[in-house]
Motif scaffolding. Structure first.
Motif, mmCIF file in Angstrom:
data_model
loop_
_atom_site.group_PDB
_atom_site.id
_atom_site.type_symbol
_atom_site.label_atom_id
_atom_site.label_comp_id
_atom_site.label_asym_id
_atom_site.label_seq_id
_atom_site.Cartn_x
_atom_site.Cartn_y
_atom_site.Cartn_z
ATOM 1 N N GLU A 145 -6.152 -2.236 11.103
ATOM 2 C CA GLU A 145 -6.489 -2.954 9.867
ATOM 3 C C GLU A 145 -5.530 -2.668 8.718
ATOM 4 O O GLU A 145 -5.179 -3.556 7.946
ATOM 5 C CB GLU A 145 -7.914 -2.565 9.399
ATOM 6 N N ARG A 146 -5.139 -1.411 8.591
ATOM 7 C CA ARG A 146 -4.441 -0.989 7.372
ATOM 8 C C ARG A 146 -3.101 -0.308 7.608
ATOM 9 O O ARG A 146 -2.422 0.054 6.656
ATOM 10 C CB ARG A 146 -5.342 -0.052 6.549
ATOM 11 N N VAL B 173 0.821 -1.217 0.000
ATOM 12 C CA VAL B 173 0.000 0.000 0.000
ATOM 13 C C VAL B 173 0.855 1.268 0.000
ATOM 14 O O VAL B 173 0.420 2.303 -0.479
ATOM 15 C CB VAL B 173 -0.997 0.045 1.188
ATOM 16 N N ASP C 50 0.405 -6.317 5.327
ATOM 17 C CA ASP C 50 -0.172 -5.432 4.311
ATOM 18 C C ASP C 50 -1.596 -5.881 3.970
ATOM 19 O O ASP C 50 -1.794 -6.993 3.511
ATOM 20 C CB ASP C 50 0.710 -5.475 3.065
ATOM 21 N N PRO C 51 -2.574 -5.015 4.198
ATOM 22 C CA PRO C 51 -3.970 -5.441 4.016
ATOM 23 C C PRO C 51 -4.270 -5.909 2.598
ATOM 24 O O PRO C 51 -5.030 -6.851 2.406
ATOM 25 C CB PRO C 51 -4.772 -4.191 4.374
ATOM 26 N N GLU C 52 -3.653 -5.285 1.605
ATOM 27 C CA GLU C 52 -4.000 -5.655 0.226
ATOM 28 C C GLU C 52 -3.300 -6.931 -0.212
ATOM 29 O O GLU C 52 -3.787 -7.639 -1.096
ATOM 30 C CB GLU C 52 -3.702 -4.485 -0.726
ATOM 31 N N GLY D 130 -1.624 3.139 5.012
ATOM 32 C CA GLY D 130 -2.830 2.656 4.358
ATOM 33 C C GLY D 130 -4.109 3.297 4.856
ATOM 34 O O GLY D 130 -5.198 2.950 4.404
ATOM 35 N N THR D 131 -3.955 4.239 5.785
ATOM 36 C CA THR D 131 -5.133 4.874 6.385
ATOM 37 C C THR D 131 -5.240 6.331 5.939
ATOM 38 O O THR D 131 -4.322 7.120 6.161
ATOM 39 C CB THR D 131 -5.052 4.805 7.924
#
Lengths: 190, 190
Positions: free
Chosen positions: B17-18, A21, A101-103, B22-23
């Motif tokens: 979460e991210r 990300v 990494d969420p993705e 990523g946020t």
DNA sequence: GTCTATATTGCGATAGAC
DNA sequence: GTCTATCGCAATATAGAC
């Protein structure tokens, strides 16, 4: 090195430094010294380029780890060699960090090489532990798969401790603690 | 709950979460049900809001971990209680995951509560190990600080294994392996 | 305090020239 | 194959009304 290779190498570096990300196509192109057109000619987009980069890193990591795990010495010595091999601790693990990494986690395709690599190392270590047990080097009551998970987790968690504190010392401490617990000399063999 | 609190809570969830990179502020505002103005009234920007969120998460984690580490039982039992306490394994560690975020690590201010929290738990564990040694529960040759680092690293790395495989099983395996190695029954006491 | 409007920059991708 | 131009949209922040 071809343009395609330079794109993959730049992506590998950025994935290691900033994760998926946190890595933009623009940053990749700048580092690779290429234009937009090059990237979209060779790859469908960021996910496909990242997949190629992750696969290459996974392959390299397997080779590096495999060389130590298949190296000379007793099972304990080979596990120690794995734990103490030279690492750029403060940069983190180029494979393990992707799990945060969420993705990457959301994509089975991107997660797969990560999972495979870690699992492959874990299986190797489990086998080594069982070998060591047959040689009377480790206590027979231990579960090879579990100890292998502990070994890999200590390494992965060691990166976390090191990066939190800004110093590799915590990584080394965790590894020394685990080696002390694993040490053939420390336990009575029955 | 005040708007400021809702902003902090939303940020905590998203950081978990991210991560930080990523946020986005937009995502925070949507989750909190607030407008841009609210956020920039209460906080100077994303970094300041993230700092408030990280500090709150760090505080909560210290309380959670402290309750187990100061709980009843022998040193070994309390370490086991720490290792086996209920966790949302697949979500990862809300503090540990921040160490993989390049912008958290680049900022001493954001990294500080992360470092402090991990260090605090490690010190507690080291103390428990030393207590256990005095009671003859752990081998006297072990280094409390090192074992403590191993314990924390196993937990942090357990999250990595679990998220890589998409299942909490690997976390549990790593913990069981470590508990077997630590087990007072498994070693001869000299 | 909270809102909407707006500004600026960068992201991720496409188009089409060379 | 590689380039530049451009697109639509999101990120981060500011301005100013209410």
């Amino acid at each position: 090195m071809s343009t395609s290779d330079r794109l993959i190498e730049s992506t590998r570096e950025l994935l290691w430094e900033r994760g998926y990300v946190g890595t933009s196509p623009k940053a990749i192109l700048e580092r690779a010294g290429a234009g937009q057109g090059s990237m979209y000619h060779h790859f469908k987009g960021k996910p496909e380029l990242a997949l190629a980069a992750i696969r290459r890193t996974a392959e390299e990591m397997r080779a590096t780890a495999g060389a130590v795990l298949d190296g000379p010495g007793t099972p304990y010595e080979r596990i120690r060699a794995y734990l103490t091999r030279e690492r750029e601790v403060l940069r983190g693990c180029p494979i393990g960090r992707l799990t945060m990494d969420p993705e990457v986690i959301a994509s089975d395709e991107l997660r797969e090489p990560v999972d495979e690599t870690i699992d492959w190392i874990r299986e190797r270590l489990a086998h080594l532990v069982e070998e060591g047990q047959e040689q009377g080097q480790f206590a027979p009551g231990l579960d090879g798969e579990e100890i292998a998970a502990t070994v890999v987790a200590t390494v992965q968690g060691g990166y976390v401790l090191a990066r939190a504190s800004g110093s590799p010392a915590a990584f080394d401490a965790g590894v020394r603690g685990l080696l002390a617990l694993l040490s053939p000399q420390s336990c009575s063999q029955s």
